[in-house]
Design an enzyme around this catalytic site. Structure first.
Site, PDB file in Angstrom:
ATOM      1  N   ARG A 177       0.816  -1.222   0.033  1.00  0.00           N
ATOM      2  CA  ARG A 177      -0.164   0.130  -0.097  1.00  0.00           C
ATOM      3  C   ARG A 177       1.051   1.335   0.079  1.00  0.00           C
ATOM      4  O   ARG A 177       0.581   2.325   0.563  1.00  0.00           O
ATOM      5  CB  ARG A 177      -1.029   0.086   1.205  1.00  0.00           C
ATOM      6  CG  ARG A 177      -1.834  -1.158   1.165  1.00  0.00           C
ATOM      7  CD  ARG A 177      -2.972  -1.088  -0.007  1.00  0.00           C
ATOM      8  NE  ARG A 177      -3.600  -2.464   0.009  1.00  0.00           N
ATOM      9  CZ  ARG A 177      -3.188  -3.537  -0.697  1.00  0.00           C
ATOM     10  NH1 ARG A 177      -2.141  -3.713  -1.539  1.00  0.00           N
ATOM     11  NH2 ARG A 177      -4.401  -4.470  -0.612  1.00  0.00           N
ATOM     12  N   SER A 227     -11.657  -0.395   2.594  1.00  0.00           N
ATOM     13  CA  SER A 227     -10.683  -0.991   3.862  1.00  0.00           C
ATOM     14  C   SER A 227     -10.418   0.296   4.534  1.00  0.00           C
ATOM     15  O   SER A 227      -9.861   0.710   3.918  1.00  0.00           O
ATOM     16  CB  SER A 227      -9.828  -2.011   3.438  1.00  0.00           C
ATOM     17  OG  SER A 227     -10.425  -3.204   2.815  1.00  0.00           O
ATOM     18  N   GLU A 297      -5.610   3.105   6.076  1.00  0.00           N
ATOM     19  CA  GLU A 297      -5.436   2.846   4.579  1.00  0.00           C
ATOM     20  C   GLU A 297      -5.955   4.162   4.199  1.00  0.00           C
ATOM     21  O   GLU A 297      -5.547   4.755   2.970  1.00  0.00           O
ATOM     22  CB  GLU A 297      -6.051   1.663   4.107  1.00  0.00           C
ATOM     23  CG  GLU A 297      -5.501   1.338   2.805  1.00  0.00           C
ATOM     24  CD  GLU A 297      -5.946   0.017   2.188  1.00  0.00           C
ATOM     25  OE1 GLU A 297      -6.735  -0.279   1.272  1.00  0.00           O
ATOM     26  OE2 GLU A 297      -5.514  -0.988   2.997  1.00  0.00           O
TER      27      GLU A 297
END
Length: 304
Positions: A177, A227, A297
């Site tokens: 990520r 998410s 995130e």
């Protein structure tokens, strides 16, 4: 207070139709929350983008880059400065053999469909990720065993001074990520995607299967930002949250999804403050019970 001179200069660059003053950011985020941006602009080209960046730098005014707002929480007081939205006006593409060259504002779902129509496999994993290519490359988005690092050959991006650079292959420095561009800062303009020829029916079958999995397991019918947390090494975020007894837990109208505990949903008229408070509460509970430090995130911006 709006800097009228800056607003006028940006209006002259992008055109009246592409600039909004005091624009509610809840209209531009999938969470449906967020106060007003002083200035929101949608440049139509890299040239316009560079000129807007130059104006912001000249007046020492902060600017924020967003795609279609699917991974974003904007605080209730809104954003001071300029929000530059790289979306509809950056959605061009071309296909050459097994390569797709696409602009940063193109939706991943659209690229997946383009790949399907050209019998190209390798992008199925991204078919249901509700974001743009630029954001996905910057954060090395992934799902169901695939990540952007698996398919991205090269990326053109603009630095904070308006200069354009090209990064190729390993120079993206993709990680979980993250990427070089996300860490160092930069505005992605376009990327080159390398896929492989395959049978169209097989590609379609994969997309259908992944779509069903997402529909069955994720709260796609409610406003959210996907998410919320990165996956901590050795753990599954949703299970950690569920094991803390937080399934369905609410602060105001911000709710831990009953369908997938890794998601926070807007169950009515949630505020950004409620969402952020719930994020911090979840992190505290998981830390206290399991000693695991969750990292977000989603991106949180705006005036506190």
């Amino acid at each position: 207070m709006i800097n009228e001179k800056v607003a006028g200069l940006i209006r002259n660059i992008a055109g009246e139709e592409n600039i909004k003053i005091n624009e509610p950011m809840k209209l531009h985020t999938s969470f449906k929350v967020g106060g007003p941006a002083d200035i929101l602009v949608k440049p139509a080209s890299a040239v316009e983008l560079a000129k807007i960046v130059d104006v912001c730098n000249s007046f020492d005014m902060g600017f924020y880059i967003m795609g279609n707002g699917t991974n974003l929480v904007v605080r209730d007081k809104g954003v001071r400065g300029v929000v530059i939205k790289i979306f509809e006006n950056f959605s061009g593409y071309c296909v050459k053999g097994d390569v797709i060259e696409a602009e940063a504002g193109l939706l991943l779902s659209r690229i997946s469909n383009i790949a399907l129509q050209h019998n190209l496999s390798g992008f199925e994993f991204a078919s249901g990720i509700p974001g743009t290519l630029g954001g996905a490359v910057a954060m090395n988005a992934g799902a169901y065993g695939g990540e952007m690092k698996d398919v991205i050959l090269a990326t053109d991006y603009m630095d904070k001074n308006g200069h354009v650079h090209t990064v190729e292959g390993d120079k993206h420095e993709f990680g979980y990520r993250t990427s070089f561009i996300q860490r160092e800062g930069g505005i992605i303009l376009k990327s080159v995607i390398k896929l492989k020829k395959a049978d169209k029916s097989e590609i379609e079958a994969k997309i259908t299967d992944l779509t069903k999995k997402r529909t069955d397991k994720q709260p796609l019918d409610m406003p959210s930002a996907g998410s919320v947390f990165k996956r901590p090494e050795g753990h599954f975020t949703g299970k950690l949250i569920e094991d803390c007894g937080l399934r369905g837990y609410r602060i105001g109208d911000a709710e831990v999804s009953c369908k997938h505990c890794g998601f926070i949903v807007n169950a009515g008229d949630a505020t950004a403050a409620e969402i952020i408070k719930l994020i911090e509460y979840i992190k505290s509970e998981v830390r206290g019970r399991f000693g695991v430090e969750l990292q977000t995130e989603v991106r949180i911006i705006g005036e506190e």
